[in-house]
Design a protein around this motif. Structure first.
Motif, PDB file in Angstrom:
ATOM      1  N   GLY A 157       0.729  -1.090   0.001  1.00  0.00           N
ATOM      2  CA  GLY A 157       0.044   0.172   0.105  1.00  0.00           C
ATOM      3  C   GLY A 157       0.911   1.293  -0.187  1.00  0.00           C
ATOM      4  N   ILE A 158       1.830   1.190   0.862  1.00  0.00           N
ATOM      5  CA  ILE A 158       2.840   2.482   0.860  1.00  0.00           C
ATOM      6  C   ILE A 158       3.430   2.808  -0.448  1.00  0.00           C
ATOM      7  CG2 ILE A 158       4.885   3.365   2.159  1.00  0.00           C
ATOM      8  CD1 ILE A 158       3.814   2.142   4.695  1.00  0.00           C
ATOM      9  N   GLU A 159       4.056   1.629  -1.077  1.00  0.00           N
ATOM     10  CA  GLU A 159       4.817   1.839  -2.196  1.00  0.00           C
ATOM     11  C   GLU A 159       3.836   2.347  -3.263  1.00  0.00           C
ATOM     12  OE1 GLU A 159       8.618  -1.030  -1.569  1.00  0.00           O
ATOM     13  OE2 GLU A 159       7.021  -1.654  -2.917  1.00  0.00           O
ATOM     14  N   THR A 162       2.700   6.106  -2.777  1.00  0.00           N
ATOM     15  CA  THR A 162       3.831   6.830  -3.236  1.00  0.00           C
ATOM     16  C   THR A 162       4.422   7.072  -4.722  1.00  0.00           C
ATOM     17  OG1 THR A 162       5.571   5.165  -2.251  1.00  0.00           O
ATOM     18  CG2 THR A 162       4.922   7.101  -0.743  1.00  0.00           C
ATOM     19  N   GLU A 163       4.290   5.978  -5.236  1.00  0.00           N
ATOM     20  CA  GLU A 163       4.769   5.761  -6.655  1.00  0.00           C
ATOM     21  C   GLU A 163       3.499   6.367  -7.439  1.00  0.00           C
ATOM     22  OE1 GLU A 163       7.517   4.761  -9.186  1.00  0.00           O
ATOM     23  OE2 GLU A 163       7.427   3.428  -7.464  1.00  0.00           O
ATOM     24  N   PHE A 164       2.435   6.135  -7.409  1.00  0.00           N
ATOM     25  CA  PHE A 164       1.413   6.922  -8.173  1.00  0.00           C
ATOM     26  C   PHE A 164       1.257   8.627  -7.586  1.00  0.00           C
ATOM     27  CE2 PHE A 164      -2.197   3.549  -8.915  1.00  0.00           C
ATOM     28  CZ  PHE A 164      -1.185   2.621  -9.134  1.00  0.00           C
ATOM     29  N   ALA A 165       1.562   9.056  -6.555  1.00  0.00           N
ATOM     30  CA  ALA A 165       1.576  10.199  -6.414  1.00  0.00           C
ATOM     31  C   ALA A 165       2.751  10.855  -7.115  1.00  0.00           C
ATOM     32  CB  ALA A 165       1.549  10.658  -4.941  1.00  0.00           C
ATOM     33  N   GLU A 166       3.791  10.359  -7.193  1.00  0.00           N
ATOM     34  CA  GLU A 166       4.953  10.848  -7.600  1.00  0.00           C
ATOM     35  C   GLU A 166       5.068  10.803  -8.970  1.00  0.00           C
ATOM     36  OE1 GLU A 166       9.357  10.221  -6.249  1.00  0.00           O
ATOM     37  OE2 GLU A 166       9.033   8.670  -8.113  1.00  0.00           O
ATOM     38  N   SER A 167       4.225   9.841  -9.721  1.00  0.00           N
ATOM     39  CA  SER A 167       4.215   9.735 -11.346  1.00  0.00           C
ATOM     40  C   SER A 167       3.194  10.695 -11.647  1.00  0.00           C
ATOM     41  CB  SER A 167       4.033   8.228 -11.472  1.00  0.00           C
ATOM     42  OG  SER A 167       5.375   7.549 -11.160  1.00  0.00           O
ATOM     43  N   ARG A 168       1.947  10.695 -10.798  1.00  0.00           N
ATOM     44  CA  ARG A 168       0.845  11.543 -11.375  1.00  0.00           C
ATOM     45  C   ARG A 168       0.555  12.641 -10.153  1.00  0.00           C
ATOM     46  NH1 ARG A 168      -2.685   9.232 -15.030  1.00  0.00           N
ATOM     47  NH2 ARG A 168      -3.869  11.262 -14.876  1.00  0.00           N
ATOM     48  N   PRO A 169       1.360  13.651 -10.304  1.00  0.00           N
ATOM     49  CA  PRO A 169       0.887  14.758  -9.396  1.00  0.00           C
ATOM     50  C   PRO A 169      -0.302  15.447  -9.536  1.00  0.00           C
ATOM     51  CG  PRO A 169       2.667  15.117 -10.781  1.00  0.00           C
ATOM     52  CD  PRO A 169       2.571  13.931 -10.985  1.00  0.00           C
ATOM     53  N   ALA A 196       7.583  12.099   3.618  1.00  0.00           N
ATOM     54  CA  ALA A 196       7.266  11.715   2.146  1.00  0.00           C
ATOM     55  C   ALA A 196       6.052  11.578   1.825  1.00  0.00           C
ATOM     56  CB  ALA A 196       7.877  10.290   2.017  1.00  0.00           C
ATOM     57  N   PHE A 197       4.884  11.430   2.579  1.00  0.00           N
ATOM     58  CA  PHE A 197       3.643  11.561   2.249  1.00  0.00           C
ATOM     59  C   PHE A 197       3.328  12.994   2.199  1.00  0.00           C
ATOM     60  CE2 PHE A 197       1.011   7.472   2.446  1.00  0.00           C
ATOM     61  CZ  PHE A 197       2.027   6.695   2.266  1.00  0.00           C
ATOM     62  N   ASP A 198       3.763  13.763   2.980  1.00  0.00           N
ATOM     63  CA  ASP A 198       3.448  15.378   3.051  1.00  0.00           C
ATOM     64  C   ASP A 198       4.082  15.749   1.644  1.00  0.00           C
ATOM     65  OD1 ASP A 198       2.092  15.077   5.425  1.00  0.00           O
ATOM     66  OD2 ASP A 198       3.645  15.925   6.399  1.00  0.00           O
ATOM     67  N   ARG A 199       5.298  15.454   1.410  1.00  0.00           N
ATOM     68  CA  ARG A 199       6.074  15.879   0.072  1.00  0.00           C
ATOM     69  C   ARG A 199       5.267  15.702  -0.941  1.00  0.00           C
ATOM     70  NH1 ARG A 199       9.551  12.936  -2.558  1.00  0.00           N
ATOM     71  NH2 ARG A 199       9.693  11.642  -0.786  1.00  0.00           N
ATOM     72  N   LEU A 200       4.534  14.378  -1.040  1.00  0.00           N
ATOM     73  CA  LEU A 200       3.981  13.870  -2.227  1.00  0.00           C
ATOM     74  C   LEU A 200       2.478  14.524  -2.223  1.00  0.00           C
ATOM     75  CD1 LEU A 200       5.644  10.356  -2.622  1.00  0.00           C
ATOM     76  CD2 LEU A 200       6.045  12.257  -4.151  1.00  0.00           C
ATOM     77  N   ILE A 326      11.319  -0.294   2.016  1.00  0.00           N
ATOM     78  CA  ILE A 326      10.122   0.210   1.318  1.00  0.00           C
ATOM     79  C   ILE A 326      10.680   1.391   0.175  1.00  0.00           C
ATOM     80  CG2 ILE A 326       7.777   1.330   1.810  1.00  0.00           C
ATOM     81  CD1 ILE A 326       8.623   0.638   4.671  1.00  0.00           C
ATOM     82  N   SER A 327      10.094   1.117  -0.913  1.00  0.00           N
ATOM     83  CA  SER A 327      10.071   2.408  -1.869  1.00  0.00           C
ATOM     84  C   SER A 327       9.048   3.382  -1.608  1.00  0.00           C
ATOM     85  CB  SER A 327       9.883   1.755  -3.275  1.00  0.00           C
ATOM     86  OG  SER A 327      11.102   0.928  -3.709  1.00  0.00           O
ATOM     87  N   LEU A 328       9.491   4.623  -1.672  1.00  0.00           N
ATOM     88  CA  LEU A 328       8.609   5.834  -1.748  1.00  0.00           C
ATOM     89  C   LEU A 328       8.682   6.593  -3.006  1.00  0.00           C
ATOM     90  CD1 LEU A 328       9.614   6.669   1.963  1.00  0.00           C
ATOM     91  CD2 LEU A 328       7.794   5.516   1.489  1.00  0.00           C
ATOM     92  N   GLY A 329       8.784   6.095  -4.167  1.00  0.00           N
ATOM     93  CA  GLY A 329       8.658   6.550  -5.204  1.00  0.00           C
ATOM     94  C   GLY A 329      10.240   6.053  -5.770  1.00  0.00           C
ATOM     95  N   ARG A 330      10.658   6.904  -6.883  1.00  0.00           N
ATOM     96  CA  ARG A 330      11.824   6.321  -7.311  1.00  0.00           C
ATOM     97  C   ARG A 330      13.169   7.168  -6.894  1.00  0.00           C
ATOM     98  NH1 ARG A 330      12.129   2.373  -8.687  1.00  0.00           N
ATOM     99  NH2 ARG A 330      10.370   2.273  -7.361  1.00  0.00           N
ATOM    100  N   ARG A 331      12.801   7.825  -5.827  1.00  0.00           N
ATOM    101  CA  ARG A 331      14.016   8.747  -5.480  1.00  0.00           C
ATOM    102  C   ARG A 331      14.120   8.776  -3.943  1.00  0.00           C
ATOM    103  NH1 ARG A 331      12.143  11.607  -9.597  1.00  0.00           N
ATOM    104  NH2 ARG A 331      10.754  12.835  -8.401  1.00  0.00           N
ATOM    105  N   ASP A 332      13.373   7.902  -3.474  1.00  0.00           N
ATOM    106  CA  ASP A 332      13.467   7.789  -1.811  1.00  0.00           C
ATOM    107  C   ASP A 332      12.802   6.096  -1.200  1.00  0.00           C
ATOM    108  OD1 ASP A 332      13.389   8.657   0.693  1.00  0.00           O
ATOM    109  OD2 ASP A 332      11.757  10.036   0.600  1.00  0.00           O
TER     110      ASP A 332
END
Length: 396
Positions: A157-159, A162-169, A196-200, A326-332
């Motif tokens: 769920g976390i990955e 974060t992946e969706f939020a980073e890829s589709r802002p 990370a969640f706040d940033r995304l 745990i991946s948090l997008g591609r850069r975190d």
């Protein structure tokens, strides 16, 4: 007659196991067959990337096992009969049976909807390639301002969130957690996760159990309506009931109950590895369904199979869970170490360094699958019943 080894499933556990068996057992005495429903190796740990539109290369299983002596059978497993030592399959050539002397059951798991109304009908998931591609098509058609709700605060769920939020802002992404987000993490890692969640820009609904899913929303236990053009269900995994129906002893989860060597406690000719194995780790607790557990259990299962076939002492491999990556997008990312009781240690690694480490783990796993017999010994081990050994024993 050669000893027939059949491996069910070519995921992380099954593909690695088949390669190890082919690498270490003599083809003069053994015949290894892998049964898998699809022709490609599926990198399950990266399916959330596939779902959001990233292009991932996949290895053809025919190429993976070419030259190894492993036979690939593209078919779907429909049943097992451990009494008759047969597996029922269905493929392009219709229904048929495969006979085995040793069976390694590694069919993995799929999404668990837990009987939530509408979850199976209206939600999406990333537990398989076909379901990830279905979600990919839906996400591609979702316009600016669309809403996505990820249900489940576990690693998947976390990955996914974060992946969706980073890829589709341009989308509004939310996550529904039954408890506190990242509750199992150390305080510093939990803080990193929240940042990370706040940033995304991900909205978190904590202490929120989803009781129903509808086409454009999800209903929480307290009656709250959460808008969701797309609901991604990542609230747990379940195994197929094939093992239970076939008469193998299973746990309440449906997983095959195995001993320390990954051997079925009810049928000694059957081994299990990966998510479908109910294996007890060194801490006395069942191993979680994860890629790490797939590695531990497949190494133990193959070591036990090889030892018993060759008349050697069965070794024990480590069954210790070391941590969560745990991946948090591609850069975190976050790498959280745990102790013997699976409690988070105070130390964690985060940021780009952790992301590079996770990328290395994924690439290493993919490379290992694509090269299953790398380091193949020049002399493979013969089985204890091989003709030359039988003759030696008779002469003695």
């Amino acid at each position: 007659m050669k000893h027939r080894i059949v491996v069910l499933g070519a995921g992380y556990a099954g593909a690695f196991a088949a390669g190890n068996l082919a690498r270490r057992l003599s083809p003069a005495d053994t015949e290894i067959t892998v049964v898998n429903a699809v022709p490609d190796f599926v990198e399950r740990m990266r399916l959330h990337q596939l779902a959001i539109g990233q292009d991932l290369t996949s290895s053809k299983l025919a190429d993976v096992f070419a030259g190894t002596g492993v036979r690939l059978r593209l078919a779907r497993v429909t049943g097992v009969d451990p009494g008759r030592r047969t597996v029922a399959v269905t493929g392009e050539d219709g229904d048929s049976e495969l006979a085995y002397d040793t069976l390694l059951y590694a069919l993995g798991s799929s999404v668990a909807h837990h009987g939530v109304p509408g979850a199976a009908e209206y939600s999406f998931d990333v537990t398989g390639r076909s379901s990830a591609l279905r979600l990919r098509a839906r996400m591609a058609g979702l316009g600016e301002g669309g809403t996505v709700l990820v249900v489940g605060e576990g690693l998947t769920g976390i990955e996914t969130a974060t992946e969706f939020a980073e890829s589709r802002p341009d989308l509004s992404v939310a996550l529904a957690a039954r408890g506190e987000l990242g509750a199992w993490l150390s305080p510093k890692a939990r803080r990193h996760l929240r940042q990370a969640f706040d940033r995304l820009g991900i909205t978190v609904h904590e202490h929120t159990g989803i009781e129903a899913v509808e086409p454009t929303r999800a209903i929480a236990a307290d009656g709250t309506s959460i808008p969701a053009d797309v609901t991604v269900w990542s609230a747990g995994f379940a195994v197929h009931p094939i093992a239970a129906v076939g008469g193998l002893e299973v746990a309440e989860t449906g997983q095959i109950v195995v001993d320390r060597t990954m051997r079925s406690v009810s049928h000694p000719d059957v081994y299990a590895a990966g998510d479908c194995a109910y294996a007890i780790g060194e801490n006395g607790r069942p191993l979680p369904m994860s890629c790490a557990s797939a590695g531990f259990t497949n190494m133990q299962a193959t070591a036990a199979i090889i030892a018993r076939l060759t008349g050697s002492k069965v070794p024990t491999t480590g069954l210790k869970y070391y941590g969560n990556h745990i991946s948090l997008g591609r850069r975190d990312a976050i790498f959280q170490m745990v102790d013997g009781n699976v409690r988070s240690k105070s130390w964690y690694l985060g940021g780009r360094t952790a992301a590079r480490l996770k990328s290395g783990v994924l690439k290493g796993a993919g490379w290992g699958i694509a090269d299953p017999t790398f380091g193949m010994p020049k002399r493979k081990r013969r089985t204890a019943t091989a003709p030359d050994r039988a003759g030696v024993r008779a002469a003695a």
